[in-house]
Structure formats: C-alpha cells, structure tokens
Design a protein around this motif. Structure first.
Motif, PDB file in Angstrom:
ATOM      1  N   ILE A 174       4.971   3.827   9.340  1.00  0.00           N
ATOM      2  CA  ILE A 174       4.943   3.597  10.802  1.00  0.00           C
ATOM      3  C   ILE A 174       3.815   4.428  11.215  1.00  0.00           C
ATOM      4  N   GLY A 175       2.845   4.178  11.805  1.00  0.00           N
ATOM      5  CA  GLY A 175       1.773   5.147  12.831  1.00  0.00           C
ATOM      6  C   GLY A 175       0.882   5.434  11.577  1.00  0.00           C
ATOM      7  N   PHE A 176       0.751   4.955  10.356  1.00  0.00           N
ATOM      8  CA  PHE A 176      -0.331   4.897   9.383  1.00  0.00           C
ATOM      9  C   PHE A 176      -0.620   3.509   8.968  1.00  0.00           C
ATOM     10  N   ASP A 177      -2.083   3.223   8.596  1.00  0.00           N
ATOM     11  CA  ASP A 177      -2.530   1.824   8.240  1.00  0.00           C
ATOM     12  C   ASP A 177      -2.591   2.283   6.576  1.00  0.00           C
ATOM     13  N   SER A 178      -1.495   1.702   6.064  1.00  0.00           N
ATOM     14  CA  SER A 178      -1.147   1.774   4.588  1.00  0.00           C
ATOM     15  C   SER A 178      -2.231   0.614   3.889  1.00  0.00           C
ATOM     16  N   HIS A 179      -3.006   1.141   2.902  1.00  0.00           N
ATOM     17  CA  HIS A 179      -3.662   0.021   2.019  1.00  0.00           C
ATOM     18  C   HIS A 179      -3.884   0.484   0.608  1.00  0.00           C
ATOM     19  N   GLN A 180      -4.296  -0.411  -0.135  1.00  0.00           N
ATOM     20  CA  GLN A 180      -4.623  -0.080  -1.572  1.00  0.00           C
ATOM     21  C   GLN A 180      -5.885   0.318  -1.676  1.00  0.00           C
ATOM     22  N   ILE A 181      -6.196   1.454  -2.419  1.00  0.00           N
ATOM     23  CA  ILE A 181      -7.637   2.042  -2.525  1.00  0.00           C
ATOM     24  C   ILE A 181      -7.779   2.647  -3.959  1.00  0.00           C
ATOM     25  N   GLN A 182      -8.808   2.751  -4.424  1.00  0.00           N
ATOM     26  CA  GLN A 182      -8.912   3.404  -5.706  1.00  0.00           C
ATOM     27  C   GLN A 182      -9.754   4.795  -5.520  1.00  0.00           C
ATOM     28  N   ARG A 183      -9.036   5.914  -5.926  1.00  0.00           N
ATOM     29  CA  ARG A 183      -9.605   7.150  -5.501  1.00  0.00           C
ATOM     30  C   ARG A 183      -9.688   8.062  -6.816  1.00  0.00           C
ATOM     31  N   ASN A 184     -10.637   9.148  -6.689  1.00  0.00           N
ATOM     32  CA  ASN A 184     -10.771  10.177  -7.887  1.00  0.00           C
ATOM     33  C   ASN A 184      -9.790  11.331  -7.407  1.00  0.00           C
ATOM     34  N   HIS A 185      -9.012  11.617  -7.951  1.00  0.00           N
ATOM     35  CA  HIS A 185      -8.245  12.764  -7.959  1.00  0.00           C
ATOM     36  C   HIS A 185      -8.172  13.885  -9.204  1.00  0.00           C
ATOM     37  N   GLU A 236       2.898  13.763  14.437  1.00  0.00           N
ATOM     38  CA  GLU A 236       3.020  12.493  13.601  1.00  0.00           C
ATOM     39  C   GLU A 236       3.085  12.749  12.077  1.00  0.00           C
ATOM     40  N   LEU A 237       2.507  13.819  11.645  1.00  0.00           N
ATOM     41  CA  LEU A 237       2.511  14.038  10.307  1.00  0.00           C
ATOM     42  C   LEU A 237       3.945  14.318   9.759  1.00  0.00           C
ATOM     43  N   LEU A 238       4.711  15.211  10.642  1.00  0.00           N
ATOM     44  CA  LEU A 238       6.001  15.575  10.194  1.00  0.00           C
ATOM     45  C   LEU A 238       6.941  14.234  10.277  1.00  0.00           C
ATOM     46  N   THR A 239       6.669  13.609  11.392  1.00  0.00           N
ATOM     47  CA  THR A 239       7.634  12.132  11.495  1.00  0.00           C
ATOM     48  C   THR A 239       7.318  11.566  10.303  1.00  0.00           C
ATOM     49  N   PHE A 240       6.050  11.224   9.909  1.00  0.00           N
ATOM     50  CA  PHE A 240       5.781  10.585   8.596  1.00  0.00           C
ATOM     51  C   PHE A 240       6.319  11.244   7.429  1.00  0.00           C
TER      52      PHE A 240
END
Length: 335
Positions: A20-31, A164-168
């Motif tokens: 809620i409040g964030f656009d979740s999507h699949q991605i590929q990242r380097n960590h 917003e961040l804390l709610t998430f």
C-alpha cells in the motif's frame, strides 16, 4: 582460516502482495554480497539476485488508496545539510526525535565469514534517525573482497515521507505483528537480517535467519520482511538528493596477516600512533582513526574495507580493517 565466504543479502519469495503506497514490481538488481561466494584476494565476482522490490517510496496515497502524486525527497544543496544535531519533526506517527535515536534500522550479518568481515558487517545497511535523516549503504561495486565497500549516503526526509516509510515497515513489512526471532531450523551458517523499529506503540528488534530461502518456515511473514528488506537495501534507488555521509572517524581492527599474496604492505603510516594505541592482544587489536588517519591507508569516505596489509615499526606484518563509525554508535572493541 576460511578462504571464502557467502554473505546473503535480504531477499524474499516472488508472489508477495503489493505494498500500500508503493508500486511493487519484479526487477533484477545487483546487491553487494547477495547469494554469492566471494573468494579472497583478487577474484572478481558478479552478484545477481531476482527479487520482488517495493520501488516507489515517494508515492502519495489518497484515502481511497490510489497513487495520485509524487512527493519529491528533500534535495540537499550541500553535503553538510544531510546531517545535523537538531531534533526531527513528528508527522502523524510518533517516534523519537533525538538526532542519534534509531527509528528504523536494518542490519545483515552472521554466518560463516572471516573475523574481519564480521567486524565490518557491524555497520547497518540502513538507519532512519530521529532527526529524519536516513543513512544507508548502496550496493557494492567491489571486484575483490579487499576492495572498499560502498561509502554511506544520507538524505533528509520530510515528516510525510517518514510517515510513509514507517507505515510501510509496520504494515506491509510486517514489523507491527512480528515475533522477535525467525530462525531456520536446518541451517546454521547463513546470515541474519535484523530490523529494529521504535515508534509509538511498537519498539522491537526482529531477527530473520536465511531471509529469502524457500524452505524456511513462516513464509507469509518472511514475504513481508523481504519486501521491506529490498526497499532498505537499495534505498538509493528510491530517493533523490542523497549526499555522501561525512564520516568523522573509523574503527580499526589489526589482526595477524594470514592471506597469501596480495598487495605490498604499506609502511606503518602514523607517526602519532603506535601499536600500544590499539587495545587488545596479538590476535586482535582495536582503535579509532580520524578520517585523515584512515586516508593514509585507504580511500575515504569508505564504507568498510578489510585486509589492508600494514608493516609494523618492528618489521611485522598486520592486516588492517576499518569501518565507519555512524551516529550514536558505541565502539565494539571486539566481536
């Protein structure tokens, strides 16, 4: 001594619900250190991980729950604007406002790692402090384990962004109802992902072992932790206006040199320091270096670096590891 280690960064299952409040999507990242093995000395590596990520920290949600606008993160014209000792501002969610108070934090550490790596891993990946400043470490671009880890960044958030961040974190990330410990019953040598949160009505530390492993129990809870971990582990992709965090000092660890090969050792670099200034014994000595002193042997700002060979005044050979001292941190002086 082990000659290789695997540092698993946080991840989670595909198919977790949208935030809620964030656009979740699949991605590929380097960590940095994500599900790969790093061989000591000069072996290149290319970490890749496929995960579900909460991507849009700045989405503003209406009462109906639909994203209608973007809240730009406060841009900082000068690096000094990124951190100050003044209090933060509370929005809708009560939280500590002292500058060095930890409101939300994520750390990753443990597992089968060399002592020097465990020393550097004491630094959290992400911290939101009471003065509304987020200090975080970007994904690493190391080609070898002895290269510097990425320097910490910081950014000031508005009260709305903090809310917003804390709610998430509490709701979609699952921290509001989380237990304190989520062990993996069949694996002992993998890292823990640890979250700490301190807001009105919720003050807890949640430790999750083997986050992202499909065979771990509590998959529903772990899915939420994984979405939150993805966001915090790559926080720089979600914000604008971040600046390098000006590290005032570094903790140093001196251990016997045990690796074969590597760079030529540097001569003892500090005229004002001797081995007696580093407490401990022949197995491990700890001390504090100013940024200028750290710059004599390593690139600064520095997110952490291990196994820099240093010759002692007496002709011995030591391994120097350093890690930045972050706000409010008490020095470990041991592990």
């Amino acid at each position: 001594r082990p000659t290789a280690y695997g540092r698993a960064r946080p991840g989670h299952q595909e198919g977790a619900g949208p935030a809620i409040g964030f656009d979740s999507h699949q991605i590929q990242r380097n960590h940095r250190g994500c599900g790969h093995v790093l061989v000591l000395m000069n072996t290149p590596f290319s970490p890749h991980v496929h995960r579900l990520s909460a991507a849009a920290l700045v989405a503003l949600v209406t009462v109906a729950g639909t994203a209608t606008a973007s809240i730009p993160v406060l841009a900082n014209d000068e690096p000094a604007d990124c951190w100050n000792g003044g209090p933060g501002t509370v929005g809708m969610i009560e939280h500590p406002t002292e500058a060095e108070a930890v409101v939300l934090r994520m750390s990753v550490g443990g597992g089968f790692v060399p002592y020097e790596v465990a020393f550097v891993e004491q630094n959290p990946v992400f911290t939101l402090y009471g003065n509304d400043t987020a200090v975080f470490q970007p994904a690493s671009t190391q080609e070898a384990i002895t290269d510097p880890w990425a320097a910490f960044q910081c950014v000031r958030l508005s009260p709305e962004q903090v809310d917003e961040l804390l709610t998430f974190a509490l709701e979609e990330g699952g921290l509001a109802d989380a237990d304190e410990m989520y062990p993996h019953p069949f694996i002992a040598d993998v890292p823990f992902t640890t979250f700490a949160i301190d807001v009105a009505g919720t003050s807890k530390v949640v430790s999750v072992q083997a986050l992202g492993f499909e065979d771990a129990p509590d998959q529903e809870a772990r899915a939420g932790f994984g979405i939150l971990a993805d966001l915090l582990a790559d926080f720089g992709a979600e914000v604008d206006g971040e600046q390098p965090y000006d590290v005032p000092a570094y903790e140093a660890l001196l251990t016997p040199w045990w690796a074969e090969g590597g760079a030529e050792p540097a001569a003892w670099p500090w005229l004002e320091l001797t081995l007696d200034d580093f407490g401990g014994d022949e197995h491990a000595r700890f001390g504090t270096l100013t940024s200028e002193q750290a710059a004599a042997v390593a690139e600064v700002p520095n997110g952490g670096q291990i196994m820099v060979p240093v010759a002692t005044p007496e002709g011995g050979l030591l391994s120097l590891s350093i890690r930045p001292i972050l706000p409010g941190e008490a020095l470990a002086g041991g592990l």
